[in-house]
Design a protein around this motif. Structure first.
Motif, PDB file in Angstrom:
ATOM      1  N   ASP A 191       0.780  -1.177   0.126  1.00 31.76           N
ATOM      2  CA  ASP A 191       0.065   0.207   0.054  1.00 31.76           C
ATOM      3  C   ASP A 191       0.704   1.398  -0.074  1.00 31.76           C
ATOM      4  OD1 ASP A 191      -2.644  -1.175  -0.093  1.00 31.76           O
ATOM      5  OD2 ASP A 191      -2.273  -1.756   1.942  1.00 31.76           O
ATOM      6  N   GLY A 192       1.960   1.234   0.760  1.00 31.47           N
ATOM      7  CA  GLY A 192       2.897   2.472   0.658  1.00 31.47           C
ATOM      8  C   GLY A 192       3.485   2.688  -0.699  1.00 31.47           C
ATOM      9  N   LEU A 193       3.942   1.665  -1.288  1.00 35.43           N
ATOM     10  CA  LEU A 193       4.438   1.540  -2.606  1.00 35.43           C
ATOM     11  C   LEU A 193       3.249   1.926  -3.876  1.00 35.43           C
ATOM     12  CD1 LEU A 193       6.618  -1.582  -2.865  1.00 35.43           C
ATOM     13  CD2 LEU A 193       7.427   0.758  -3.278  1.00 35.43           C
ATOM     14  N   ILE A 194       2.012   1.529  -3.688  1.00 37.51           N
ATOM     15  CA  ILE A 194       1.236   2.100  -4.428  1.00 37.51           C
ATOM     16  C   ILE A 194       1.026   3.657  -4.248  1.00 37.51           C
ATOM     17  CG2 ILE A 194      -1.388   2.100  -4.745  1.00 37.51           C
ATOM     18  CD1 ILE A 194      -1.217  -0.801  -4.001  1.00 37.51           C
ATOM     19  N   ARG A 195       0.813   4.106  -3.118  1.00 37.65           N
ATOM     20  CA  ARG A 195       0.846   5.591  -2.967  1.00 37.65           C
ATOM     21  C   ARG A 195       1.817   6.544  -3.588  1.00 37.65           C
ATOM     22  NH1 ARG A 195      -1.332   3.918   2.104  1.00 37.65           N
ATOM     23  NH2 ARG A 195       0.834   3.854   3.138  1.00 37.65           N
ATOM     24  N   LYS A 196       3.303   5.814  -3.228  1.00 36.33           N
ATOM     25  CA  LYS A 196       4.428   6.523  -3.869  1.00 36.33           C
ATOM     26  C   LYS A 196       4.313   6.530  -5.330  1.00 36.33           C
ATOM     27  CE  LYS A 196       7.454   5.574   0.119  1.00 36.33           C
ATOM     28  NZ  LYS A 196       8.510   4.723   0.388  1.00 36.33           N
TER      29      LYS A 196
ATOM     30  N   LYS B 143       1.504   6.082  -7.306  1.00 34.66           N
ATOM     31  CA  LYS B 143       0.582   7.199  -7.672  1.00 34.66           C
ATOM     32  C   LYS B 143       0.832   8.270  -7.943  1.00 34.66           C
ATOM     33  CE  LYS B 143      -3.774   4.351  -6.371  1.00 34.66           C
ATOM     34  NZ  LYS B 143      -4.801   4.132  -5.537  1.00 34.66           N
ATOM     35  N   ALA B 144       1.851   8.680  -6.872  1.00 33.47           N
ATOM     36  CA  ALA B 144       2.096  10.192  -6.796  1.00 33.47           C
ATOM     37  C   ALA B 144       3.207  10.349  -7.789  1.00 33.47           C
ATOM     38  CB  ALA B 144       2.786  10.383  -5.458  1.00 33.47           C
ATOM     39  N   ARG B 145       3.781   9.594  -8.396  1.00 32.92           N
ATOM     40  CA  ARG B 145       4.450   9.877  -9.698  1.00 32.92           C
ATOM     41  C   ARG B 145       3.995   9.428 -11.050  1.00 32.92           C
ATOM     42  NH1 ARG B 145      10.326   7.708  -7.729  1.00 32.92           N
ATOM     43  NH2 ARG B 145      11.046   8.636  -9.712  1.00 32.92           N
ATOM     44  N   GLY B 146       2.580   9.247 -10.874  1.00 32.45           N
ATOM     45  CA  GLY B 146       1.796   9.342 -11.999  1.00 32.45           C
ATOM     46  C   GLY B 146       1.326   8.044 -12.463  1.00 32.45           C
ATOM     47  N   VAL B 147       1.658   6.985 -11.721  1.00 35.84           N
ATOM     48  CA  VAL B 147       1.288   5.670 -12.234  1.00 35.84           C
ATOM     49  C   VAL B 147      -0.539   5.298 -11.956  1.00 35.84           C
ATOM     50  CG1 VAL B 147       1.685   2.980 -11.685  1.00 35.84           C
ATOM     51  CG2 VAL B 147       3.788   4.475 -11.927  1.00 35.84           C
ATOM     52  N   VAL B 148      -0.882   4.559 -13.111  1.00 33.11           N
ATOM     53  CA  VAL B 148      -2.154   4.503 -12.762  1.00 33.11           C
ATOM     54  C   VAL B 148      -2.583   2.911 -12.413  1.00 33.11           C
ATOM     55  CG1 VAL B 148      -4.619   4.592 -13.935  1.00 33.11           C
ATOM     56  CG2 VAL B 148      -2.684   6.482 -14.272  1.00 33.11           C
ATOM     57  N   PHE B 149      -3.080   2.567 -11.580  1.00 31.57           N
ATOM     58  CA  PHE B 149      -3.454   1.293 -11.297  1.00 31.57           C
ATOM     59  C   PHE B 149      -4.767   0.667 -11.702  1.00 31.57           C
ATOM     60  CE2 PHE B 149      -0.096   2.003  -8.574  1.00 31.57           C
ATOM     61  CZ  PHE B 149       0.579   0.921  -8.405  1.00 31.57           C
TER      62      PHE B 149
ATOM     63  N   GLU C 221      -5.988   1.324  -0.871  1.00 26.02           N
ATOM     64  CA  GLU C 221      -5.170   1.981  -1.973  1.00 26.02           C
ATOM     65  C   GLU C 221      -5.554   1.172  -3.307  1.00 26.02           C
ATOM     66  OE1 GLU C 221      -3.298   4.649  -1.953  1.00 26.02           O
ATOM     67  OE2 GLU C 221      -3.527   4.781   0.140  1.00 26.02           O
ATOM     68  N   GLY C 222      -6.438  -0.126  -3.136  1.00 22.89           N
ATOM     69  CA  GLY C 222      -6.729  -0.838  -4.387  1.00 22.89           C
ATOM     70  C   GLY C 222      -5.951  -2.083  -4.223  1.00 22.89           C
ATOM     71  N   ALA C 223      -5.163  -2.615  -3.529  1.00 21.94           N
ATOM     72  CA  ALA C 223      -4.734  -3.763  -3.474  1.00 21.94           C
ATOM     73  C   ALA C 223      -5.647  -4.865  -3.105  1.00 21.94           C
ATOM     74  CB  ALA C 223      -3.408  -3.956  -2.678  1.00 21.94           C
ATOM     75  N   VAL C 224      -5.494  -5.946  -3.779  1.00 16.50           N
ATOM     76  CA  VAL C 224      -6.484  -7.134  -3.647  1.00 16.50           C
ATOM     77  C   VAL C 224      -5.764  -8.223  -2.856  1.00 16.50           C
ATOM     78  CG1 VAL C 224      -7.760  -8.881  -4.490  1.00 16.50           C
ATOM     79  CG2 VAL C 224      -7.731  -6.893  -5.692  1.00 16.50           C
TER      80      VAL C 224
ATOM     81  N   ALA D 261      -1.541 -13.571  -0.143  1.00 16.08           N
ATOM     82  CA  ALA D 261      -0.929 -12.597  -0.687  1.00 16.08           C
ATOM     83  C   ALA D 261      -1.934 -11.348  -1.132  1.00 16.08           C
ATOM     84  CB  ALA D 261      -0.211 -13.172  -2.300  1.00 16.08           C
ATOM     85  N   LYS D 262      -1.267 -10.357  -1.305  1.00 16.34           N
ATOM     86  CA  LYS D 262      -1.867  -9.097  -1.690  1.00 16.34           C
ATOM     87  C   LYS D 262      -1.179  -8.592  -2.940  1.00 16.34           C
ATOM     88  CE  LYS D 262      -3.224  -4.897   1.262  1.00 16.34           C
ATOM     89  NZ  LYS D 262      -2.781  -4.366   2.450  1.00 16.34           N
ATOM     90  N   ALA D 263      -2.101  -8.125  -3.968  1.00 13.17           N
ATOM     91  CA  ALA D 263      -1.522  -7.791  -5.197  1.00 13.17           C
ATOM     92  C   ALA D 263      -2.323  -6.629  -5.949  1.00 13.17           C
ATOM     93  CB  ALA D 263      -1.698  -8.904  -5.909  1.00 13.17           C
ATOM     94  N   ALA D 264      -1.149  -5.889  -6.697  1.00 10.44           N
ATOM     95  CA  ALA D 264      -1.997  -4.588  -7.487  1.00 10.44           C
ATOM     96  C   ALA D 264      -1.358  -4.701  -8.716  1.00 10.44           C
ATOM     97  CB  ALA D 264      -1.753  -3.547  -6.761  1.00 10.44           C
ATOM     98  N   TRP D 265      -2.040  -4.357  -9.969  1.00 11.64           N
ATOM     99  CA  TRP D 265      -1.771  -4.134 -11.144  1.00 11.64           C
ATOM    100  C   TRP D 265      -1.668  -2.756 -11.767  1.00 11.64           C
ATOM    101  CZ3 TRP D 265      -4.790  -7.417  -8.787  1.00 11.64           C
ATOM    102  CH2 TRP D 265      -4.370  -9.034  -8.595  1.00 11.64           C
TER     103      TRP D 265
END
Length: 130
Positions: A73-78, A80-86, A98-101, A106-110
């Motif tokens: 979740d911390g990585l997703i926030r970072k 997203k702040a750089r413009g990555v769209v999940f 943050e949207g991780a499933v 396991a917990k994952a995001a794409w």
């Protein structure tokens, strides 16, 4: 037999300059070396990927590669702040703020790169106490 050797990912790019901009600016990767028209990025534990030019980039509907991470979740926030769209896939499992499933252990995001390749972040969760 093959499990005794490192394995590397190939990531296709239609436009190598655009892809390098994405990987180096949005994801913060540093190229290790240019090789045969592409670029190699190294990661932890001796792993790496080769970003290479091909007209077939973005045609797979499955994940090309994933990073095994901590604090997804911390990585997703970072990122997203750089413009990555999940991506928001309709799949079973509990979803974090943050949207991780979370599914199983396991917990994952794409997310997709600039070329349409699907990449993932995966965090292994501790096994539940008996």
């Amino acid at each position: 037999m093959l499990q005794d050797f490192p394995m590397y990912a190939y990531i296709p790019a239609r436009d190598l300059a655009r892809a390098r901009q994405f990987y180096e600016t949005k994801l913060g990767l540093r190229p290790k070396w240019d090789y045969d028209g592409g670029v190699v990025y190294e990661f932890a534990k001796g792993t790496a990927c080769f970003l290479y030019p091909t007209p077939n980039a973005g045609t797979s509907q499955a994940s090309q590669a994933f990073w095994s991470v901590r604090d997804i979740d911390g990585l997703i926030r970072k990122l997203k702040a750089r413009g990555v769209v999940f991506e928001d896939y309709d799949m079973p499992g509990e979803r974090s703020a943050e949207g991780a499933v979370t599914a199983g252990d396991a917990k994952a995001a794409w997310f997709k790169d600039s070329e349409g390749n699907i990449l993932a972040l995966v965090e292994d969760l501790p096994a539940p106490a008996p």
